[in-house]
Design a protein around this motif. Structure first.
Motif, PDB file in Angstrom:
ATOM      1  N   SER A 139       0.840  -1.198   0.000  1.00 30.02           N
ATOM      2  CA  SER A 139       0.000   0.000   0.000  1.00 30.02           C
ATOM      3  C   SER A 139       0.876   1.249   0.000  1.00 30.02           C
ATOM      4  O   SER A 139       1.875   1.315   0.717  1.00 30.02           O
ATOM      5  CB  SER A 139      -0.922   0.021   1.221  1.00 30.02           C
ATOM      6  OG  SER A 139      -1.863  -1.033   1.144  1.00 30.02           O
ATOM      7  N   LYS A 140       0.489   2.202  -0.827  1.00 24.69           N
ATOM      8  CA  LYS A 140       1.243   3.443  -0.907  1.00 24.69           C
ATOM      9  C   LYS A 140       0.285   4.616  -0.816  1.00 24.69           C
ATOM     10  O   LYS A 140      -0.786   4.613  -1.429  1.00 24.69           O
ATOM     11  CB  LYS A 140       2.014   3.489  -2.235  1.00 24.69           C
ATOM     12  CG  LYS A 140       2.985   4.642  -2.347  1.00 24.69           C
ATOM     13  CD  LYS A 140       3.791   4.533  -3.630  1.00 24.69           C
ATOM     14  CE  LYS A 140       4.804   5.677  -3.724  1.00 24.69           C
ATOM     15  NZ  LYS A 140       5.604   5.588  -4.981  1.00 24.69           N
ATOM     16  N   ARG A 141       0.670   5.600  -0.035  1.00 21.01           N
ATOM     17  CA  ARG A 141      -0.169   6.791   0.130  1.00 21.01           C
ATOM     18  C   ARG A 141       0.104   7.762  -1.022  1.00 21.01           C
ATOM     19  O   ARG A 141       1.254   8.129  -1.270  1.00 21.01           O
ATOM     20  CB  ARG A 141       0.098   7.465   1.466  1.00 21.01           C
ATOM     21  CG  ARG A 141      -0.225   6.576   2.667  1.00 21.01           C
ATOM     22  CD  ARG A 141      -0.054   7.332   3.973  1.00 21.01           C
ATOM     23  NE  ARG A 141      -1.096   8.324   4.159  1.00 21.01           N
ATOM     24  CZ  ARG A 141      -2.296   8.073   4.692  1.00 21.01           C
ATOM     25  NH1 ARG A 141      -2.606   6.835   5.078  1.00 21.01           N
ATOM     26  NH2 ARG A 141      -3.187   9.031   4.842  1.00 21.01           N
ATOM     27  N   GLU A 188      -8.111  14.263  -1.530  1.00 18.12           N
ATOM     28  CA  GLU A 188      -7.524  13.840  -0.262  1.00 18.12           C
ATOM     29  C   GLU A 188      -6.513  12.715  -0.495  1.00 18.12           C
ATOM     30  O   GLU A 188      -6.607  11.952  -1.459  1.00 18.12           O
ATOM     31  CB  GLU A 188      -8.627  13.345   0.686  1.00 18.12           C
ATOM     32  CG  GLU A 188      -9.552  14.436   1.173  1.00 18.12           C
ATOM     33  CD  GLU A 188     -10.532  13.910   2.206  1.00 18.12           C
ATOM     34  OE1 GLU A 188     -10.432  12.713   2.552  1.00 18.12           O
ATOM     35  OE2 GLU A 188     -11.381  14.700   2.664  1.00 18.12           O
ATOM     36  N   GLU A 189      -5.583  12.628   0.406  1.00 10.88           N
ATOM     37  CA  GLU A 189      -4.579  11.556   0.331  1.00 10.88           C
ATOM     38  C   GLU A 189      -5.267  10.212   0.533  1.00 10.88           C
ATOM     39  O   GLU A 189      -6.145  10.063   1.385  1.00 10.88           O
ATOM     40  CB  GLU A 189      -3.512  11.772   1.408  1.00 10.88           C
ATOM     41  CG  GLU A 189      -2.297  10.885   1.272  1.00 10.88           C
ATOM     42  CD  GLU A 189      -1.217  11.237   2.282  1.00 10.88           C
ATOM     43  OE1 GLU A 189      -0.202  11.832   1.886  1.00 10.88           O
ATOM     44  OE2 GLU A 189      -1.418  10.909   3.477  1.00 10.88           O
ATOM     45  N   GLN A 190      -4.877   9.221  -0.256  1.00 10.01           N
ATOM     46  CA  GLN A 190      -5.496   7.901  -0.142  1.00 10.01           C
ATOM     47  C   GLN A 190      -4.478   6.793  -0.348  1.00 10.01           C
ATOM     48  O   GLN A 190      -3.420   6.991  -0.932  1.00 10.01           O
ATOM     49  CB  GLN A 190      -6.627   7.766  -1.157  1.00 10.01           C
ATOM     50  CG  GLN A 190      -6.206   8.031  -2.599  1.00 10.01           C
ATOM     51  CD  GLN A 190      -7.361   7.965  -3.556  1.00 10.01           C
ATOM     52  OE1 GLN A 190      -7.982   6.920  -3.686  1.00 10.01           O
ATOM     53  NE2 GLN A 190      -7.679   9.090  -4.212  1.00 10.01           N
ATOM     54  N   GLN A 191      -4.849   5.608   0.176  1.00 10.53           N
ATOM     55  CA  GLN A 191      -4.002   4.427   0.038  1.00 10.53           C
ATOM     56  C   GLN A 191      -4.342   3.716  -1.270  1.00 10.53           C
ATOM     57  O   GLN A 191      -5.516   3.464  -1.553  1.00 10.53           O
ATOM     58  CB  GLN A 191      -4.253   3.467   1.210  1.00 10.53           C
ATOM     59  CG  GLN A 191      -3.843   4.026   2.567  1.00 10.53           C
ATOM     60  CD  GLN A 191      -2.391   3.740   2.890  1.00 10.53           C
ATOM     61  OE1 GLN A 191      -1.634   3.316   2.040  1.00 10.53           O
ATOM     62  NE2 GLN A 191      -2.001   3.971   4.130  1.00 10.53           N
ATOM     63  N   VAL A 192      -3.322   3.387  -2.054  1.00  8.91           N
ATOM     64  CA  VAL A 192      -3.544   2.641  -3.293  1.00  8.91           C
ATOM     65  C   VAL A 192      -2.581   1.454  -3.334  1.00  8.91           C
ATOM     66  O   VAL A 192      -1.441   1.548  -2.868  1.00  8.91           O
ATOM     67  CB  VAL A 192      -3.335   3.524  -4.542  1.00  8.91           C
ATOM     68  CG1 VAL A 192      -4.355   4.642  -4.592  1.00  8.91           C
ATOM     69  CG2 VAL A 192      -1.922   4.081  -4.572  1.00  8.91           C
ATOM     70  N   PRO A 193      -3.047   0.319  -3.867  1.00 11.81           N
ATOM     71  CA  PRO A 193      -2.152  -0.838  -3.968  1.00 11.81           C
ATOM     72  C   PRO A 193      -1.161  -0.676  -5.114  1.00 11.81           C
ATOM     73  O   PRO A 193      -1.507  -0.239  -6.204  1.00 11.81           O
ATOM     74  CB  PRO A 193      -3.111  -2.007  -4.225  1.00 11.81           C
ATOM     75  CG  PRO A 193      -4.293  -1.372  -4.885  1.00 11.81           C
ATOM     76  CD  PRO A 193      -4.405   0.014  -4.323  1.00 11.81           C
ATOM     77  N   VAL A 194       0.092  -1.026  -4.846  1.00 12.78           N
ATOM     78  CA  VAL A 194       1.147  -0.945  -5.860  1.00 12.78           C
ATOM     79  C   VAL A 194       1.840  -2.307  -5.925  1.00 12.78           C
ATOM     80  O   VAL A 194       2.279  -2.833  -4.904  1.00 12.78           O
ATOM     81  CB  VAL A 194       2.182   0.151  -5.510  1.00 12.78           C
ATOM     82  CG1 VAL A 194       3.312   0.158  -6.532  1.00 12.78           C
ATOM     83  CG2 VAL A 194       1.508   1.508  -5.458  1.00 12.78           C
TER      84      VAL A 194
END
Length: 268
Positions: free
Chosen positions: A222-224, A231-237
């Motif tokens: 997970s990367k912010r 807004e800042e969010q978590q996304v899978p990388v």
């Protein structure tokens, strides 16, 4: 650094540069490990804690020296194969061997508690090493096959030997006399007919040893991320990483090598 009149002593050093275009194999063996195993109460015929610690120490060596393309271990020994094109330490045999030996030994002590818990390490273990060069894939595969065949021979003997003692009630001398002159088929028959044990059902790590190789694995983390006006969010990388993986399988036949063609370099 300015030269001094004492610098001539460097001329006494021996040139131990390994030949080019050869696989460099560094094999470590435990020094006086029969005594070490007894004093640390290793289980017989195999102690999975000790085997796990050997493999963990070997993995540490490979992670430190990434030009090691494959490693094979059994009992108290491990062989590390540097690829033919390596230039680590300018291919100096003494540098390669001492670095492998020191990294392995220190890792064995460092990770001891991870495998043996509160059981104390009574004294530091010792490992000796040697360097051997193999010019072709055929030569290298024959070397690794030799070590795995040795694993099979020793483990079959030790399995029967300790079964005769632990389950058959024999003394060590009686067990030695019973096995004197026996073939592999005789040993298998003793296990099966007298103790209802099929040797082929024994743990693969005991029968085949441990083979370590580099493999690519996809890893999702997970990367912010903050996009404009959001807004800042978590996304899978997902990313690809090289990791040392363990196999407990036959490496004498062709299947392992066909499934992992990147382990060996092309013969030229």
């Amino acid at each position: 650094m300015a030269k001094s009149k004492f610098e001539y002593v460097r001329s006494f050093e021996t040139d131990d540069t390994c030949l080019r275009n050869c696989y460099i194999v560094v094999r470590l063996d435990g020094r006086n490990f029969h005594k070490f195993a007894e004093q640390h109460q290793f289980a017989k015929p195999n102690d999975d804690r000790a085997l796990g610690l050997m493999s963990r120490s070997a993995r540490s060596v490979m992670e430190e020296l990434e030009d090691i393309t494959i490693a094979y271990g059994q009992s108290d020994e491990f062989s590390f194969v540097f690829k033919r094109t390596t230039t680590w330490f300018k291919r100096r045999a003494s540098k390669l061997m001492t670095h492998v030996a020191s990294q392995f030994s220190s890792s064995y002590v460092f990770y001891w508690k991870e495998f043996f818990g509160e059981q104390p390490l009574l004294y530091p273990p010792g490992f000796d090493g040697r360097v051997v060069l193999y010019p072709t894939n055929h030569n290298l595969r024959d070397y690794l096959s030799w070590r795995q065949a040795d694993c099979h021979i020793n483990n079959l003997y030790n399995t029967v030997f300790w079964t005769l003692i632990q389950k058959g009630g024999l003394t060590t001398t009686q067990a030695e006399d019973r096995l004197k002159g026996t073939l592999a088929s005789d040993k298998n028959e003793i296990l099966f007919s007298e103790f209802d044990t099929n040797y082929n059902n024994e743990s693969a790590v005991h029968r085949k040893g441990t083979t370590l190789i580099w493999e690519k694995r996809n890893e999702t983390v997970s990367k912010r991320i903050k996009r404009p006006n959001e807004e800042e969010q978590q996304v899978p990388v997902t990313r690809s990483r090289r990791k040392v993986e363990a196999y407990y399988c036959d490496i004498i036949g062709d299947q392992f090598w066909e499934e992992h063609p990147d382990v060996l370099e092309d013969d030229t």
